[in-house]
Write a protein that holds these residues in place. Structure first.
Motif: not given
Length: 947
Positions: A419-428, A439-456
Motif C-alpha cells: 500500500f506504500v506504493c499507492d502514495l503517489y505524491n511521495l517525494q522522499t 526487499v522493496l515492493p514490486s509496485a515501487m515503479p508506481n511512485l512516479i513523484n519519488l525524488r529521494h530514496l535512501d536505503i543505506e
C-alpha cells in the motif's frame, strides 16, 4: 577551539551546548565521546563518569559548557566530579545569560561581556551589509552609511542584532529600503513586551513571504539542533514551501537558494568543519517560536500534548505522552507534519546509541501509538516515525494520500507493504539502517513523484524490476544489481539520468557482460560526485578480461570527485581510471581487488588529494607505471595534489621501486603516508618527501631501519609491530618540525642514532614493548629541550636514563613494566619541571615508596599501580611533594598504611582502588589512617566517594 594556540596547550578539548536543562548524563556522555572519539552505550552516570575520569586523569583539558541555565548547585556538583582529575592548568569555561548560574558555578570572578561599542558595531554591520558590493557613486555609499549608522545605534551594541539586520540589507542599494528599516514601528515595541529583540523582529518582518514559512517551520526543532541543509530542504519541499522552479532549476535548487538567503541573513550559522551542518542561535530560535504561535509545536517535557486544533507542524521526542490526549489529535486533524526529534541527529553515534537502547527494553506501548494516532491525521505531508522495534507499518499509512515525506529509518520493519506504493505524491522515502528489510515492493515503479530514496545500511539485496520508471529520482543511495527476473538489472540505471550527489552500485558480479554494464550510462551522469562500485566479497571469476571490459563500461563522468572500487575481480584496470581528464577527482579508494597485480597509473590526476589502496593480495611490485603511463611522458609533476597515501593488507608486496628514472617532481604535497600490514615489503622511502608530516608504519615485518634525513618536515612518526625494525638514524642535522615519535611492539628495535636524536621541537616520545632496546636517545637533556611527555613501557633492558638526565621541560613521565629502570630509581634525577608521574608494574623489590629526594616537589599528579610488594608510602618522600594535588594508588594488595603524618595539604583528590587492606581501614575511618587524609576534598575508594 580550533586555534593553534589552544590545540598545543591542551591535551583534550570538548564543547558542549547545555541550554535549558543541565542533564548530567547527557553532558558527561558528550564530553566522553568528544575526548575518546567513540560512542558511549550506557546511561549509567557512575559508569560514564568513571570512564571519563580515567581518560582525563593527569591530562590538561579544555571544556566549554555553552549556554548554561541550570541554577541547581547539586546538579553542578554531580557533573563536576570527574573533572577534578585533570592535570594542573585544565580549564572549564561556562557561558551563561544568568548571573545566578555564574555565581553557582564560578571559581573565579565572572567575566561580563559588554555590548559592542558603536564603532565596533558599525564595523560588523558594514562588513555584512556591504559585503563585496561595489559602489559606482561615492555619494550613494555615504547616504547608506549615514542611515546604517542610525540603524546601528538602535541595535544597542548587540552583535547578533547588527549582523542579522546587515544580512537583511546585504548588497541592497535602495535608500528607501534602508529607511524603511530605520523608521519601522517595531523599534518602538520593547523587548519586555515582545520577549524578542526588536532588531530581530524587524529582520523577520522584512523577509520575503516564502522565506518566512521556511524559517518558522524550524521552530519545531529543539534549540541547538544541528540542521543538515539537505534534510531541511526536503521538509520544505514536502510542505510545498518552495516556489515552482523556472527553466532548468529543480525544486531542490530552489530550496538551496532559500537556505542560502536565510543563512546570509544570519538565521543559520555554519558549524565549522561540518560541511552542510548548521545551527540556529537561541535568540533566533526564540524568534521563530514567537512568530510561529500555535501553528508550530515542539512537544517536550510537561507540554508534551498541549497542541491545539490550529497546530499544523508538530515534532515530538516520545510518542507515548500522546496516549493521554487522543482527543487532541482529533482536534489537530489538519496536522501536516509529525516529526520524531530523535530521528534526526546529525551525529551518527547518537542514532546508533538510541537504537541500542530501544532494542534492549520493551516498547510495546510506543509500537501501538502510530496505529491509534495516524488514522486521525489524513492531511499529513511529513511523517517520521521514531527509532524503535516496529516490525510492521500501520495500514493507516496507506490512507495518507497527501504524504510526501516518510522516514522509518532505524526500525525493525521486515517489509514495506504494497500500500506504500499507492502514495503517489511521495517525494522522499527513507529506510536507512532497516536491517531486517530485505526487499522493496514490486509496485515501487508506481511512485512516479519519488525524488529521494535512501536505503543505506538496510538489508535490501536487490531492487525490484522497473526502477527505471522512477524518472524524477534525484537521489538513490544504493543500487543493488539483481540476478532474478523480478529484480532490477544494472541497465535500469541508464534511464535515471538525474541522479546526483552519491551512488553506491552493489552486486556487480551480476553484471553479465560489458554490454550489460554500458546500459547503465554512468558516463552521462554528470551530477554524480561520489560513486562506489562494489563486487561481492565471496565471488571470483575465470574471465578477467570480461571483468575489465565491464569496469571499462562503468566509466563515470569526468565531474566525479570521489571514487571507491571494492572487490573488483580483474587483473588490471581500464585506461580511464587515472586519466588526467578526471580533473575533479580528489579521493580514490581501491579496496580488495584481490586479483590485481598492477596498480593503475594515477600520478596524472591533477587534484587527487587522498589515495587508499587496500587488500591487493597479488600485487608484488609498485613500479614506474604507478606514476604515469606512456601517454603522459611529458608530465613534469606527478601526484601534484596528493596529501594522503595509504597502503594496507598487501601480503605479497615486496618492492616499492625507487623514483630513479621517473621524470619530474613526485609527491610535492604529500603530508600523510601510512603503510600497514605489508609483511614482505623491503623498501626505502621515496627518495625525498619534503612535505611529509605524518608517517605510520605498522606490521611491516621486513622493514628494518629508517633514515630521517629525507623527511625534513616530519611532525609525527609512528612505527608499530615491525618485527625486524632495528634502528632510527639521523645524519644531516636537526629535525626541526618533529613533534611526536611512537615506537611500539618492535621486538628487535635496539637503538637510536649514537649521536642522539636532534629534534629540538619534539614534545612526545612513546617507546613501548621494545624488549631489546637498552637505552633512550643520548643527550636527551640538550637535544630534546622541548620534550613534554615521555612514556616507556615494557622495555625490560633499559636500566637508566641517559647521561645528563632528562629534558629540562619534561612535564609528564609514564613508566610501565620496566623493572631494571625502577630498580635504579635513585639515579633518575628527575627534572624540576615534572608535574605528572605514573609508574605501573609488578615491582617485587619495592616495599616503601618514594624514597626521600627521589621525586621533585613540582609533582601535581602521582599514580602508583600494581606494586605487588608495596606496604607503605615513605613519609619523608611524600612530605616533600608540596604541590601534589592528585594521588592515585591501585592494585597494591600489600599496602596497609599511608604515611606517619598527614598527606600533603595541597592534595585535592585521593583515589584508592583494589588495595583491599587499605580500603577497609579508610571505610572504617580507623584512627591510624583517617586523620591523615580527612583534609582531602575528594576521596575515592573503589569508585565511591568517602565522606
Amino acid at each position: 577551539m580550533d586555534d593553534d594556540k589552544v590545540k598545543h596547550r591542551f591535551d583534550l578539548k570538548a564543547w558542549v551546548c547545555v541550554s535549558e536543562e543541565l542533564d548530567a548524563v547527557k553532558v558527561t556522555k558528550t564530553v566522553l565521546e568528544a575526548v575518546s572519539s567513540c560512542s558511549c552505550d550506557t546511561n549509567d552516570l557512575n559508569v560514564i563518569q568513571l570512564d571519563l575520569k580515567e581518560r582525563l586523569k593527569g591530562k590538561k583539558f579544555l571544556l566549554v559548557l555553552d549556554d548554561v541555565w541550570n541554577e541547581n548547585y547539586d546538579n553542578w556538583e554531580i557533573l563536576r566530579r570527574p573533572f577534578n582529575y585533570g592535570a594542573q592548568g585544565s580549564k572549564i569555561i561556562v557561558t551563561t545569560r544568568s548571573k545566578k548560574v555564574a555565581l553557582i558555578m564560578q571559581t573565579t570572578p565572572p567575566h561580563y561581556l559588554e555590548h559592542l561599542s558603536e564603532d565596533d558595531c558599525w564595523l560588523l554591520f558594514s562588513k555584512h551589509a556591504f559585503g563585496f558590493f561595489c559602489f559606482t557613486d561615492s555619494n550613494e555609499y555615504h547616504v547608506l552609511e549615514k542611515i546604517g549608522r542610525e540603524i546601528v545605534k538602535k541595535c544597542g551594541g548587540l552583535p547578533l542584532a547588527a549582523k542579522t539586520l546587515a544580512g537583511l540589507l546585504r548588497s541592497k542599494s535602495d535608500v528607501k529600503e534602508w529607511k524603511n528599516i530605520l523608521k519601522s514601528d517595531i523599534w518602538n515595541l520593547s523587548e519586555e513586551e515582545s520577549k524578542i529583540i526588536p532588531a530581530l523582529r524587524i529582520s523577520y518582518h522584512y523577509l520575503p513571504s516564502n522565506l518566512k514559512r521556511c524559517f518558522v517551520y524550524c521552530s519545531i526543532f529543539p534549540k541547538d539542533y544541528e540542521f543538515i541543509k539537505e534534510d531541511l530542504i526536503l521538509f520544505w519541499m514536502a510542505e510545498n514551501f518552495l516556489q515552482s522552479p523556472k527553466r532548468e532549476k529543480r525544486l531542490e535548487d530552489v530550496g538551496h537558494e532559500y537556505f542560502h538567503d536565510l543563512a546570509s541573513r544570519s538565521f543559520f550559522q555554519p558549524i565549522s568543519n561540518m560541511g552542510s551542518t548548521f545551527v540556529m542561535h537561541d535568540l533566533i530560535h526564540d524568534l521563530a517560536k514567537y512568530v510561529a504561535g500555535e501553528f508550530c509545536f515542539m512537544s517536550e517535557g510537561d507540554n508534551a500534548h498541549k497542541f491545539t486544533k490550529r497546530t499544523r507542524y508538530l515534532s515530538y521526542k516520545q510518542m507515548s505522552p500522546f496516549l493521554k490526549d487522543f482527543e487532541g489529535f482529533s482536534e489537530a486533524k489538519n496536522l501536516r507534519t509529525l516529526l520524531s526529534q530523535n530521528q534526526y541527529r546529525s551525529m551518527h553515534f547518537q542514532i546508533l546509541h538510541q537504537l541500542w537502547l530501544l532494542q534492549r527494553r520493551s516498547l510495546n506501548l510506543q509500537e501501538k501509538v502510530p496505529n491509534i494516532i495516524l488514522p486521525k491525521l489524513k492531511c499529513l505531508r511529513v511523517l517520521s516515525l521514531p527509532i524503535g522495534n516496529f516490525e510492521t507499518l500501520p495500514n493507516s499509512i496507506g490512507e495518507l494520500i497527501h504524504l510526501r515525506y516518510m522516514d522509518v529509518s532505524y526500525t525493525k520493519i521486515k517489509e514495506l507493504p504494497e500500500f506504500v506504493c499507492d502514495l503517489y505524491n511521495l517525494q522522499t522515502l527513507k529506510l536507512r539502517w532497516c536491517e531486517s528489510l530485505t526487499v522493496l515492493p514490486s509496485a515501487m515503479p508506481n511512485l512516479i513523484n519519488l525524488r529521494h530514496l535512501d536505503i543505506e545500511g538496510s538489508g535490501i539485496k536487490e531492487l525490484p524490476k522497473g526502477m527505471s520508471e522512477l524518472s524524477n529520482l534525484q537521489f538513490l543511495s544504493e543500487f543493488s544489481v539483481g540476478n532474478k527476473k523480478v529484480a532490477a538489472r544494472i541497465g535500469e540505471l541508464g534511464k535515471l539520468s538525474d541522479l546526483r550527489n552519491r551512488l553506491s552500485i552493489k552486486n556487480l558480479e551480476y553484471a553479465v557482460n560489458a554490454k550489460d554494464a554500458s546500459e547503465a550510462r554512468l558516463k552521462d551522469k554528470k551530477y554524480i560526485e561520489d560513486l562506489e562500485l562494489r563486487w561481492g566479497s565471496d565471488t571470483d571469476t575465470d574471465d578477467s578480461q570480461c571483468e575489465r571490459d565491464i569496469l571499462d563500461q562503468l566509466q563515470p563522468h569526468t565531474c566525479l570527485k570521489i571514487l571507491s572500487i571494492e572487490g573488483y575481480r580483474g587483473t588490471t584496470f581500464p585506461d580511464w581510471l587515472g586519466h588526467a581528464s578526471y580533473h575533479n577527482m580528489v579521493d580514490l579508494q581501491l579496496y580488495f581487488c584481490r586479483n590485481c597485480c598492477l596498480l593503475p597509473s594515477l600520478g596524472q590526476l591533477p587534484f587527487l588529494k587522498s589515495l587508499h589502496v587496500q587488500g591487493f593480495y597479488k600485487l608484488v611490485n609498485i613500479g614506474h607505471e604507478f606514476y604515469k603511463n606512456d601517454d603522459n611522458s611529458s608530465l613534469t609533476t606527478l601526484f601534484p595534489s596528493l596529501e594522503w597515501l595509504y597502503f594496507s593488507n598487501m601480503p605479497v608486496w615486496k618492492q616499492w621501486s625507487s623514483l630513479e628514472g621517473v621524470q619530474g617532481d613526485v609527491f610535492p604535497r604529500l603530508r600523510r603516508l601510512s603503510v600497514i600490514n605489508c609483511p614482505r615489503l623491503i623498501w626505502d622511502l621515496p627518495d625525498h618527501l619534503p612535505t611529509l608530516e605524518y608517517l605510520v608504519i605498522e606490521s611491516c615485518d621486513s622493514f628494518m631501519s629508517l633514515g630521517m634525513d629525507a623527511l625534513p618536515n616530519l611532525k609525527s612518526l609512528r612505527v608499530r609491530g615491525c618485527k625486524t625494525f632495528a634502528s632510527l638514524s639521523v645524519s644531516k642535522g636537526p629535525l626541526l618540525q618533529l613533534d611526536e615519535i611512537v615506537i611500539t611492539t618492535c621486538v628487535n628495535f635496539i637503538s637510536f642514532a649514537k649521536e642522539g636524536l636532534p629534534a629540538p621541537c619534539l614534545s612526545i616520545l612513546n617507546i613501548s614493548r621494545c624488549n631489546n632496546l637498552k637505552s633512550l636517545p643520548n643527550e636527551m637533556n640538550s637535544l630534546l629541550p622541548m620534550l613534554k611527555s615521555l612514556r616507556i613501557g615494557d622495555c625490560s633492558e633499559i636500566e637508566s636514563f641517559p647521561e645528563g638526565g632528562l629534558p629540562p621541560n619534561l612535564s609528564s613521565l609514564v613508566i610501565r613494566n620496566c623493572n631494571k629502570l625502577v630498580d635504579h630509581r635513585m639515579d633518575w634525577h628527575l627534572p624540576a619541571s615534572l608535574s605528572k608521574l605514573q609508574i605501573y608494574g609488578k615491582y617485587v623489590s619495592v616495599e616503601s615508596f618514594p624514597e626521600e629526594g627521589l621525586l621533585p616537589s613540582s609533582l601535581t599528579f602521582l599514580s602508583l599501580e600494581k606494586f605487588s610488594s608495596l606496604r607503605k608510602l615513605d613519609n619523608r618522600g611524600i612530605q616533600n611533594l608540596t604541590s601534589l594535588e592528585q594521588l592515585y594508588i591501585a592494585n597494591c594488595p600489600m599496602l596497609e598504611s599511608l604515611t606517619e603524618e598527614k598527606l600533603p595539604a595541597s592534595l585535592i583528590t585521593l583515589t584508592i582502588k583494589e588495595c583491599h587492606l587499605l580500603e577497609e581501614s579508610i571505610h572504617m575511618k580507623k584512627m591510624e589512617i583517617w586523620p591523615k587524609i580527612s583534609h582531602i576534598r575528594v576521596i575515592w575508594v573503589t569508585d565511591k566517594i568517602v565522606t
